[in-house]
Design an enzyme around this catalytic site. Structure first.
Site, PDB file in Angstrom:
ATOM      1  N   GLU A  38      22.459  30.077  30.598  1.00  0.00           N
ATOM      2  CA  GLU A  38      22.128  29.672  29.215  1.00  0.00           C
ATOM      3  C   GLU A  38      23.213  28.773  28.611  1.00  0.00           C
ATOM      4  O   GLU A  38      24.306  28.632  29.181  1.00  0.00           O
ATOM      5  CB  GLU A  38      21.948  30.915  28.348  1.00  0.00           C
ATOM      6  CG  GLU A  38      23.210  31.763  28.251  1.00  0.00           C
ATOM      7  CD  GLU A  38      23.348  32.435  26.899  1.00  0.00           C
ATOM      8  OE1 GLU A  38      23.395  31.707  25.882  1.00  0.00           O
ATOM      9  OE2 GLU A  38      23.441  33.667  26.871  1.00  0.00           O
ATOM     10  N   LYS A  84      20.464  26.703  17.778  1.00  0.00           N
ATOM     11  CA  LYS A  84      20.527  27.903  18.623  1.00  0.00           C
ATOM     12  C   LYS A  84      19.080  28.368  18.788  1.00  0.00           C
ATOM     13  O   LYS A  84      18.492  28.935  17.871  1.00  0.00           O
ATOM     14  CB  LYS A  84      21.380  28.972  17.926  1.00  0.00           C
ATOM     15  CG  LYS A  84      21.416  30.312  18.632  1.00  0.00           C
ATOM     16  CD  LYS A  84      22.192  31.339  17.812  1.00  0.00           C
ATOM     17  CE  LYS A  84      21.912  32.751  18.302  1.00  0.00           C
ATOM     18  NZ  LYS A  84      22.509  33.782  17.440  1.00  0.00           N
ATOM     19  N   ASP A 123      17.335  43.124  11.466  1.00  0.00           N
ATOM     20  CA  ASP A 123      17.846  42.148  12.436  1.00  0.00           C
ATOM     21  C   ASP A 123      17.789  42.728  13.852  1.00  0.00           C
ATOM     22  O   ASP A 123      18.659  43.491  14.267  1.00  0.00           O
ATOM     23  CB  ASP A 123      19.282  41.743  12.067  1.00  0.00           C
ATOM     24  CG  ASP A 123      19.765  40.545  12.874  1.00  0.00           C
ATOM     25  OD1 ASP A 123      19.080  40.154  13.844  1.00  0.00           O
ATOM     26  OD2 ASP A 123      20.827  39.996  12.533  1.00  0.00           O
ATOM     27  N   ALA A 134      15.320  38.593  19.177  1.00  0.00           N
ATOM     28  CA  ALA A 134      14.105  38.238  19.917  1.00  0.00           C
ATOM     29  C   ALA A 134      14.318  38.367  21.429  1.00  0.00           C
ATOM     30  O   ALA A 134      13.339  38.375  22.187  1.00  0.00           O
ATOM     31  CB  ALA A 134      13.680  36.817  19.559  1.00  0.00           C
ATOM     32  N   ASP A 135      15.581  38.495  21.849  1.00  0.00           N
ATOM     33  CA  ASP A 135      15.846  38.695  23.287  1.00  0.00           C
ATOM     34  C   ASP A 135      15.109  39.929  23.807  1.00  0.00           C
ATOM     35  O   ASP A 135      14.627  39.947  24.947  1.00  0.00           O
ATOM     36  CB  ASP A 135      17.348  38.903  23.546  1.00  0.00           C
ATOM     37  CG  ASP A 135      18.188  37.655  23.308  1.00  0.00           C
ATOM     38  OD1 ASP A 135      17.606  36.573  23.092  1.00  0.00           O
ATOM     39  OD2 ASP A 135      19.428  37.775  23.343  1.00  0.00           O
ATOM     40  N   LYS A 149      25.991  43.472  23.505  1.00  0.00           N
ATOM     41  CA  LYS A 149      27.292  43.277  22.870  1.00  0.00           C
ATOM     42  C   LYS A 149      27.608  44.485  21.987  1.00  0.00           C
ATOM     43  O   LYS A 149      26.768  44.954  21.241  1.00  0.00           O
ATOM     44  CB  LYS A 149      27.286  41.998  22.040  1.00  0.00           C
ATOM     45  CG  LYS A 149      27.116  40.752  22.889  1.00  0.00           C
ATOM     46  CD  LYS A 149      27.354  39.509  22.047  1.00  0.00           C
ATOM     47  CE  LYS A 149      26.786  38.298  22.742  1.00  0.00           C
ATOM     48  NZ  LYS A 149      25.316  38.233  22.599  1.00  0.00           N
TER      49      LYS A 149
HETATM   50  N1  PSU Z   1      26.533  36.153  25.867  1.00  0.00           N
HETATM   51  C1  PSU Z   1      27.799  35.833  25.479  1.00  0.00           C
HETATM   52  N2  PSU Z   1      27.937  35.108  24.327  1.00  0.00           N
HETATM   53  C2  PSU Z   1      26.855  34.707  23.570  1.00  0.00           C
HETATM   54  C3  PSU Z   1      25.534  35.063  23.990  1.00  0.00           C
HETATM   55  C4  PSU Z   1      25.439  35.786  25.157  1.00  0.00           C
HETATM   56  O1  PSU Z   1      28.774  36.179  26.162  1.00  0.00           O
HETATM   57  O2  PSU Z   1      27.041  34.069  22.531  1.00  0.00           O
HETATM   58  C5  PSU Z   1      24.333  34.635  23.147  1.00  0.00           C
HETATM   59  C6  PSU Z   1      23.020  34.690  23.933  1.00  0.00           C
HETATM   60  O3  PSU Z   1      22.457  33.389  23.925  1.00  0.00           O
HETATM   61  C7  PSU Z   1      22.149  35.683  23.187  1.00  0.00           C
HETATM   62  C8  PSU Z   1      22.652  35.501  21.795  1.00  0.00           C
HETATM   63  O4  PSU Z   1      20.776  35.415  23.334  1.00  0.00           O
HETATM   64  O5  PSU Z   1      24.070  35.480  22.002  1.00  0.00           O
HETATM   65  C9  PSU Z   1      22.205  36.612  20.870  1.00  0.00           C
HETATM   66  O6  PSU Z   1      21.991  36.091  19.597  1.00  0.00           O
HETATM   67  P1  PSU Z   1      21.238  36.961  18.461  1.00  0.00           P
HETATM   68  O7  PSU Z   1      22.076  38.209  18.334  1.00  0.00           O
HETATM   69  O8  PSU Z   1      21.256  36.106  17.224  1.00  0.00           O
HETATM   70  O9  PSU Z   1      19.854  37.222  18.958  1.00  0.00           O
HETATM   71 MN    MN Z   2      19.187  38.245  14.870  1.00  0.00          MN
END
Ligand code: PSU
Ligand code: MN
Length: 303
Positions: free
Chosen positions: A27, A88, A140, A143-144, A161
Site C-alpha cells: 500500500e 488517503k 469511527d 472501512a478496512d 494499531k
Molecule cells: N500501516 C502502517 N501505517 C499506516 C497504515 C498502515 O504502518 O499509516 C495505514 C493503512 O493504510 C490503513 C490506515 O488502512 O493506516 C488506517 O486508516 P484509518 O484508521 O483512517 O482507517
Molecule cells: Mn476512521
C-alpha cells in the site's frame, strides 16, 4: 473506458503475472500519511527489495493520473511521496480519485480492492485500521474491516494499531466473519508490541500452513479476506506498557485539537513519533519489513 485502461501494471508486475510468479501487493498510505520523509520512501523501497529477495514480485499500488497503478518505479514512488494533497483513499473515494485525476494513496481497504482487480492474493502492510477508542460515540470504525469481510485478499499486518480499541476490533472482525490468524504465537500482537493481552482467534506457524489455509478458503469459495497478524521482532518491539502512556497522550491531543475521521490515524502516528523520540518509527519500519518477508513467503508457498 474499460478496466484495461484504468488498471495499469508496471513491466515487472505484468511479466510476473504472465509467468505465474508470486506477487505481493503493497500500500501507499503508509508512505504519504504514515511515515515522514525520507524514511517513508526508503522503507517502501526496502520493502520491495525484501519481497524480491524472498522470491516474489512487489506490486506497490497508488492512484496517479486517473489510473490504478499496480507496481511503481522508484521515481514514481518518490514523486508520490513529494506531492501535496495526496488523497488517503478507501472504498468510498477510490473511484473519485480516478474520475477527477487527483493523486491518491491507497489504504488497506483500497489496496485490497486494487489487488483483487489485479488478480493479486497477498498484501503486506504495517497495521490495519479498526475500531477506534470511543467509537461508541464517534462511530469511527475503519472501512478496512468491512473490506476484509468482502474482498478475497490475505492481509499480513502486525496486528491492529495499538491506538485502536483492539478488543472491539476483534469483535467486529469476528462478526464480519474475518479469520484472524497469528503467526507463531498464541497472543494477538499489537503493532509496536508483541503482546496485546488478547488471545489470537487462530494460530498457524509456517508460511506453508498459512498458504494452505488461504487455499482451502479459495477452494470452498469463501468470500472475504484473511487477516494474518505477524508479531514485530522482539529486538524491535516497544513494550505495551511503555506505548500505552504515549498513546493516551496522543489521543488526548487529537481530541483537544478536534482531529477527526481520516486525519486521526495520521495525526496519532505523527504525535507518537514525537513522544517516543523517533522510536515508534523505527519499530514501524521493522514491522513492515517483517510483514513483507512473511507475505512473500506465503505467496511463494501459495503458488
Ligand atoms: N500501516 C502502517 N501505517 C499506516 C497504515 C498502515 O504502518 O499509516 C495505514 C493503512 O493504510 C490503513 C490506515 O488502512 O493506516 C488506517 O486508516 P484509518 O484508521 O483512517 O482507517
Ligand atoms: Mn476512521
Amino acid at each position: 473506458m474499460s478496466l484495461d485502461q484504468t488498471l495499469l501494471f508496471s513491466d515487472e508486475v505484468r511479466a510476473a503475472k504472465a509467468e505465474g510468479r508470486p506477487i505481493v501487493a503493497l500500500e501507499t498510505t503508509i508512505v504519504t500519511h504514515g511515515m515522514p520523509y525520507p524514511e517513508n520512501v526508503e522503507t517502501a523501497l526496502a520493502v520491495e527489495r525484501i519481497v524480491r529477495a524472498a522470491g516474489a514480485v512487489p506490486a506497490t499500488i497508488a492512484i496517479l493520473d486517473g489510473k490504478i497503478r499496480v507496481g511503481l518505479t522508484a521515481e514514481e514512488l518518490k514523486h508520490l511521496a513529494g506531492l501535496q494533497n495526496v488523497m488517503k483513499l478507501s472504498r468510498a473515494d477510490l473511484a473519485f480519485a480516478l474520475a477527477t485525476g487527483r493523486p491518491g494513496a491507497t489504504t488497506v481497504a483500497a489496496t485490497m480492492i486494487a489487488a483483487h482487480l489485479a488478480g493479486i492474493r497477498i498484501f503486506a502492510t504495517g497495521g490495519i485500521g479498526g475500531v477506534h477508542r470511543g467509537a461508541e460515540t464517534s462511530f469511527d470504525v475503519s472501512a478496512d474491516l468491512h473490506e476484509l469481510a468482502q474482498t478475497p485478499v490475505a492481509v499480513v499486518c502486525a496486528g491492529a494499531k495499538a491506538l485502536l480499541d483492539i478488543p472491539k476490533t476483534l469483535e467486529v472482525l469476528e462478526t464480519l466473519g474475518v479469520p484472524v490468524v497469528t503467526a507463531g504465537q498464541d497472543e494477538l500482537p499489537a503493532f509496536w508490541s508483541r503482546q496485546s493481552g488478547l488471545p489470537s482467534p487462530l494460530r498457524l506457524d509456517a508460511p506453508a500452513e498459512i498458504a494452505g489455509f488461504i487455499a482451502k478458503r479459495e477452494e470452498i469459495g469463501m468470500s472475504g479476506g484473511v487477516l494474518i497478524a505477524n508479531p514485530v521482532p522482539a529486538e524491535n518491539e516497544i513494550p505495551a506498557d511503555v506505548m500505552r502512556e504515549h498513546i493516551e497522550t496522543a489521543i488526548a491531543d487529537a481530541e483537544r485539537q478536534g482531529v477527526r475521521a481520516k486525519s486521526v490515524t495520521p495525526f496519532v502516528l505523527g504525535r507518537l513519533l514525537e513522544l517516543t523520540a523517533g522510536k515508534s518509527l523505527v519499530t514501524n519500519i521493522a514491522l513492515v519489513k517483517n510483514n513483507a518477508r512473511l507475505a512473500a513467503e506465503i505467496a511463494v508457498a501459495l503458488r
